[in-house]
Structures are given as C-alpha cells and as structure tokens.
Design an enzyme around this catalytic site. Structure first.
Site, PDB file in Angstrom:
ATOM      1  N   ASP A 128       0.814  -1.207   0.000  1.00 36.90           N
ATOM      2  CA  ASP A 128       0.000   0.000   0.000  1.00 36.90           C
ATOM      3  C   ASP A 128       0.857   1.270   0.000  1.00 36.90           C
ATOM      4  O   ASP A 128       2.067   1.228   0.169  1.00 36.90           O
ATOM      5  CB  ASP A 128      -0.908  -0.012   1.233  1.00 36.90           C
ATOM      6  CG  ASP A 128      -2.170   0.818   1.060  1.00 36.90           C
ATOM      7  OD1 ASP A 128      -2.349   1.414  -0.012  1.00 36.90           O
ATOM      8  OD2 ASP A 128      -2.973   0.861   2.008  1.00 36.90           O
ATOM      9  N   GLU A 183       2.615   6.957  -2.175  1.00 36.15           N
ATOM     10  CA  GLU A 183       2.383   8.312  -2.680  1.00 36.15           C
ATOM     11  C   GLU A 183       2.530   9.378  -1.607  1.00 36.15           C
ATOM     12  O   GLU A 183       2.286  10.556  -1.856  1.00 36.15           O
ATOM     13  CB  GLU A 183       0.994   8.404  -3.317  1.00 36.15           C
ATOM     14  CG  GLU A 183      -0.173   8.084  -2.408  1.00 36.15           C
ATOM     15  CD  GLU A 183      -0.449   6.611  -2.256  1.00 36.15           C
ATOM     16  OE1 GLU A 183      -1.144   6.037  -3.099  1.00 36.15           O
ATOM     17  OE2 GLU A 183       0.047   6.016  -1.290  1.00 36.15           O
ATOM     18  N   ASP A 220      -8.882   3.442  -3.495  1.00 39.67           N
ATOM     19  CA  ASP A 220      -9.955   3.479  -2.498  1.00 39.67           C
ATOM     20  C   ASP A 220     -11.206   4.157  -3.042  1.00 39.67           C
ATOM     21  O   ASP A 220     -11.531   5.287  -2.681  1.00 39.67           O
ATOM     22  CB  ASP A 220      -9.472   4.212  -1.248  1.00 39.67           C
ATOM     23  CG  ASP A 220      -8.325   3.490  -0.557  1.00 39.67           C
ATOM     24  OD1 ASP A 220      -8.117   2.299  -0.851  1.00 39.67           O
ATOM     25  OD2 ASP A 220      -7.637   4.121   0.267  1.00 39.67           O
TER      26      ASP A 220
END
Length: 673
Positions: free
Chosen positions: A395, A398, A462
């Site tokens: 995950d 960024e 998401d």
C-alpha cells in the site's frame, strides 16, 4: 526523423508525424522560474505555484544535420536552453533538454496536435478516458474522496478532512500519453508536471524542473504501439496460477473469524483462491475507521496459531495474503531498528522526522539508501515470505513529504513521484530473490514511470462505496483502460469499493454489480471497507453468497482464456482489459466509448454501473457478436439488452477460437454442485 527549416521557424517530424512546429509568432518552447509550495495533509496535497517569469523563446540557431540536430534557443542574445533531437537505436525520436540556464526551473513545451485527435493515458485516470479538453497535473497523491468539486460528498470531505480531491487526482500519474493518431509521448522527469490538452492545435506540457528528455514514436496500429511502449517501460510478470482459481476474500478480525468466513464461503459454493487479511499484524481504531498496526510482523494475539493454520489453508488450496507499506509505526520494534541504523528520512538538521497518517505517526524508510532497501527487503523476506504469505497489498507509496531529507541528497520534491517505483522495486526484488516470482502476488495502487516492470498488478485504490462516475464503481473501468495502455495490463479493484464515509454505505446491489464486473477482470478480490459494519459484505445474506458463487464460477471457467491474455500481456504489453479501438481502429465511435471494454480479444464487457438499472445500452464495434445469456447474434452498433442482476451485458465474437468455452459460461454459472 526529419527536420525542415523555414525563414521564421522549423518543423521537426518523425515517421511523417509532425512533433514540433515552431515559428516566431507561434513558439513551441517557454522557460521561466517559479516558487512552489506543497502542503500535505495525510497524503492529500495543496499545491500552489507562483510563476516569477515565463519567457517565450522565439529566437533559435540550428547546429547539426538530419541525423542529430541541436536547436539553441536564445532570449535577448543569451542562451537559455538547447534541444537535442536524434533517433534512438530503437527508432524512437528523442529530444534532450541541455545547457539550461542555471536559474531556470520551469519549462513549457508545445507539441503539434490535430483538432479531432483523442488523448489517453497519463497514468491511471479515473474520471476521463479521453483526456482531450482538460489539463492533468501529474503528482502522485491520495486521489481524494468524491473527486468532483461540484459534489456534496467532495465538499464534505474537503471541509472535514481536506481530502475531497478533484478529477485529476490519482495514486498513479505518469507523464506519458497515447494519441488516437497512433503515437505516444513520454516526458522523462520526476518533477511535478501538468499536461494540458485543452487546445485545438497543440498540447502543452509543463514541468517544474528541466526534464531529461522527451520521447516520441508512432506505429501503424495500436497493438504495435502498445508493444513499443512495453519495450520502453517493461511489463508485469504473469500472475501465479492460483490467482485464477477463485476470489481472494478480504477478511479481518483474526484466525477464528477468517476460518469461519472461509468455511461459509466454500459451503455456499464460492470458489476461493485466497484469504486476504490486511490486519494480520494487528489493528488500530481511529475516527476514520479500522486502521492497521504498521509494524510488519505476525500478531499472534489477533491471529493465534496462524503460523500453522496458514500452511493448513494452503493444503486446502487457499492462499493467505497480508499487507505492508513503506512506513514504520513510531516507537514500535521496526521503527526503533530502522532509526538506530539510520534508515529513516530525517529533517534537514538530521533530527527525527515522522508523518501524520491520521491519529498515528510513522517514520519514512529511505529508499534512496541502498542499505535501507536491503533491510526492508529482509523484513519482507523474513516476516512475510518465510512466514508463509503468498501475497500482499503493498500500500501507499504516494505519501513522501517534500520537506524531508533523503540519503542521496536529492530534493524530496523531485523524489516524490518516483517513490512508488522505488517501493514496487523493493517488493519485486524481495520476491525474486526468494525465488517466488511464480508463487507470490503483490498489488499496488501508487505508481509512476517505471513501475511496469516491478508491480505485479495494479489495484484501483480506495473508491467510494457508491455508483459515482468520478470515484465509484464506473471510475475503475477508466482506470484499467488508461493505465493498461502504458504497460500495466493487469488491473483490478476492491469489489464493493472501500471508502465508507459521509453517509455512504455499501448496499447489496452495488456489491453484486461490482462482483459481476470483477468476474471479467484478471483478478477478483473483495474488501470489507474502512468501516466494515456499515457495509454489505459477501456473507451478509444467502442471496449475496449465491451471487458471488455464480460469479466465481464464471471467473474460474474462463481461467484458460484469462491466463492466455495475462501471458500475452507479459510477452507483448497487450493489456487484458482493452479499449474498443485497440482492435477496431477504423471505427470512429470506438474511440469515444467509456464504461465498456474488451476483455482479451474476444469478450466485450459492459458492466451495469447505474443503480436500479436492469437493462444496459451499449455499443458493439463492427463484428459478429453473440450475447452470452440469450445466444442472440448482433452485427454491431448501439444495442440495448436485458441485464438483470447476475447477468451482466457480456458478448463474445462469433469468430473466436474460444466459442465453445464462451457458450458454456451460463452453464458454469449455474453449476453449484
């Protein structure tokens, strides 16, 4: 490459396609200076730029011949920058940026455009597939909640969490685009960029640093073009065989809960390939919802006996997957070890630097430090691979802040966009060094140039648990198609979405429609969402269990077809999910179609993405198509078919070599014995 000079300008073309068309009245190059500010709040960036100066470079001198040309641009008699154009050994046009005046930190370059061309790519774009008519800032970040400033959900997210986002926000940007005129352009930079496609006769590419170079090439067909792009960036490896054996169920709550839910799923006839337990290392409860304890090792309190159960599950044909990201939780063992060894990013004075991830703080593992990379690969190999995990979500990526200090001495502003590639490389190499590339799967949402050769599969991030075209179920179709054109041909999404905030709650219909779409993608995986108790889950009721069983049986029935498409992606760069124009280049309407796609060469999928809809209007490119549920034949054009829940609008080509397989999809869906 062809270079033609006139009295007032020049034209640079490649393979008969004009790239640069410069004149005194219409210059193609601008330079300047600017001061940017980056305000990051939990992965969302408020970015502002004050442009001190923007200079149109009209005057130039030419040096060189047709094989390599140097174009020196001057302003008031002083050299500002030089463009060096040449063909690469692979036959692409390369335009290097050299001799830039030291004070310059902004570049704008205009590329020739045709009025009617369409533009695609720029990483994973979720709101638009054809990018023409819009500009796209390219900066990896949280994509935001709602992603539409005109929507109430986005307004709520902005006011409450500074997290609303806009149409261009994406986990995976990339300064590369593809044109309907069968060419691609790539700008080699990791700096903030903004690609502007709002003008009829030019595309303007802006960069907040001096780029390394621009690459251009064109081909006679789109399959040839994506193969060219594959040769530039590389592509994903084939997925492990077990991924095609059913759905990967997202489950949380510990060993007992996981085993109970797996038993319930199998008893309902669901084909299960794996259990993805993102909380395998423990949980934290915050106001956002259920979060994870970011210290990447098995939590025996929450998952007792997992060290043995994980192998028992594997003997039953069910793989166990976990979770990891590039950050370590403050004051926990991995953080303390990394800090003691100097493996974390710091403040400018060398002092402690931590990032707010929403009511907890973490250190940034410094991937510009080779020793830190080896250490983190060791964490993955020891705590995850050796423990028995067969996959994980890798995950984030960024979140790199722009004000931390890194070991390589480069600005974190310049490193920020490259961080997802570095993170993907860590995961890929850990698996490769363990000799497990054919067995282990990891998936990422963040990306940038070069991620293609490291990331095994993208996931769409998401999404909201709704039908919104900007941030709900439909957006993942655009995400798959745009990223697939750039060498990321394996893509999937959280079945049912993830973000459960501001009154949004997943209902049965959304989950079912999303599962239908996922059955016609390379990989099926569910997610409970950030607030599981508010969401309809795969085991909420018997109807949902039976529906998911049907969809997994379709998915596994198509295993040989999907595996062949995945192999083709690995060998040629041809994405598994493809825009219609990939194989129907002469059909003008195919360039405009959103929310449907070719799944491999021979299946056309038009998911139902509107709440309450029981019919689907869609476009079929010119060919002989057969509706998989009714067996009716269609010649192409606009059609409307019945699409009740459980029977999404899917067609196959009558001339396919797999017609026998496709004709039995309905039988496979009904076979629950």
């Amino acid at each position: 490459m062809k270079f033609e000079r006139s009295e007032t300008g020049f034209i640079l073309s490649h393979k008969d396609q004009i790239v640069l068309q410069h004149s005194h009245s219409s210059p193609i190059l601008f330079v300047g200076t600017g001061n940017a500010t980056y305000d990051m709040y939990r992965g969302n960036f408020d970015i502002k730029d004050y442009v001190n100066e923007r200079i149109a470079l009209r005057c130039f001198t030419i040096k060189g011949d047709g094989q390599a040309v140097r174009i020196e641009f001057h302003y008031e008699g002083e050299l500002q920058i030089t463009l060096c154009a040449e063909e690469t050994p692979e036959g692409r046009l390369k335009i290097g940026f050299h001799d830039a005046k030291e004070s310059l930190n902004r570049v704008w370059i205009r590329l020739d455009a045709s009025k009617d061309e369409k533009i695609y790519g720029c990483g994973e774009q979720l709101t638009y597939f054809n990018l023409r008519g819009h500009n796209f800032p390219l900066w990896t970040s949280e994509p935001g909640v709602g992603r539409n400033k005109a929507s109430y959900i986005t307004w709520q997210a902005d006011v409450k969490d500074r997290a609303g986002g806009d149409y261009y926000n994406t986990n995976y940007p990339q300064p590369t685009f593809v044109s309907s005129d069968r060419y691609f352009v790539h700008l080699q930079t990791t700096a903030y960029a903004d690609f502007d496609f709002r003008h009829s006769d030019f595309h303007e590419l802006q960069c907040w640093a001096i780029p390394d170079y621009l690459l251009f090439d064109c081909e006679q067909s789109f399959p040839a073009l994506v193969h060219n792009i594959y040769g530039l960036f590389g592509t994903q490896p084939e997925m492990p065989d077990w991924v095609h054996d059913g759905v990967i169920l997202g489950i949380q709550g510990g060993t007992e809960t996981t085993l109970e839910k797996l038993h319930k799923a199998k008893a309902a006839g669901i084909k299960v390939a794996g259990a993805w337990c993102q909380d395998w290392q423990g949980i934290k409860i915050t106001s956002f919802g259920k979060r994870l304890q970011w210290d990447w090792q098995w939590n025996p309190d929450l998952y007792p006996e997992l060290d043995s159960k994980i192998h028992a599950l594997k003997r039953e044909g069910i793989r166990f997957l976990g979770y990891i990201n590039p950050y370590v939780l403050e004051d926990f063992p991995l953080y303390q070890e990394a800090a003691s060894k100097g493996y974390l990013a710091t403040r400018q004075d060398g002092s402690k630097y931590v990032v707010d991830f929403g009511e907890f703080y973490c250190g940034v593992v410094d991937f510009t430090n080779p020793a830190a990379c080896e250490w983190y690969k060791g964490v993955i190999k020891t705590n995850m691979i050796d423990f028995g995990l067969d996959g994980w979500m890798a995950d984030f990526g960024e979140y790199l802040p722009t004000d931390c200090t890194l070991a390589n001495g480069k600005s974190a502003e310049i490193e920020h966009n490259d961080w997802p590639r570095r993170w993907a490389k860590i995961n890929h190499e850990a698996i490769e060094e363990a000799g497990k590339t054919d067995d282990i799967l990891f998936f990422m949402r963040a990306g940038y140039t070069g991620i293609q050769r490291y990331c095994h599969t993208l996931w769409a991030g998401d999404q909201c648990v709704n039908w919104n075209i900007d941030d709900g179920m439909p957006s993942v179709i655009n995400g798959a198609l745009s990223s697939g054109l750039l060498g990321n041909g394996i893509h999937h999404s959280d079945i049912g979405g993830y973000t459960t905030l501001h009154g949004m709650k997943r209902d049965r219909e959304l989950f079912m429609r999303w599962a239908e779409m996922a059955a016609f993608t390379p990989m099926m995986r569910t997610h409970e969402g950030n607030r599981p108790a508010d969401n309809h889950q795969f085991d909420t009721d018997t109807e949902t269990l039976c529906h998911l069983a049907r969809m997994t049986r379709i998915f596994t029935h198509l295993k040989p077809y999907i595996k062949a498409a995945v192999k083709e992606n690995a060998l040629t760069g041809m994405p598994v999910q493809r825009p219609l124009f990939m194989h129907y280049e002469g059909d003008a309407l195919s360039y405009e179609i959103m929310y449907e796609y070719l799944f491999g060469r021979d299946l056309l999928v038009a998911p139902v993405y509107e709440q309450g809809a029981r019919q689907r209007k869609l476009y079929l490119p010119p060919d002989q198509w057969i509706h998989i549920w009714s067996g009716e034949h269609y010649q192409g054009g606009w059609v409307e078919v019945e699409a009740p829940i459980g029977k999404p609008a899917v067609f196959y080509r009558a001339s396919s070599a797999d017609t026998v397989l496709f004709a039995k999809i309905q039988d496979a869906a009904e076979d629950l014995l």
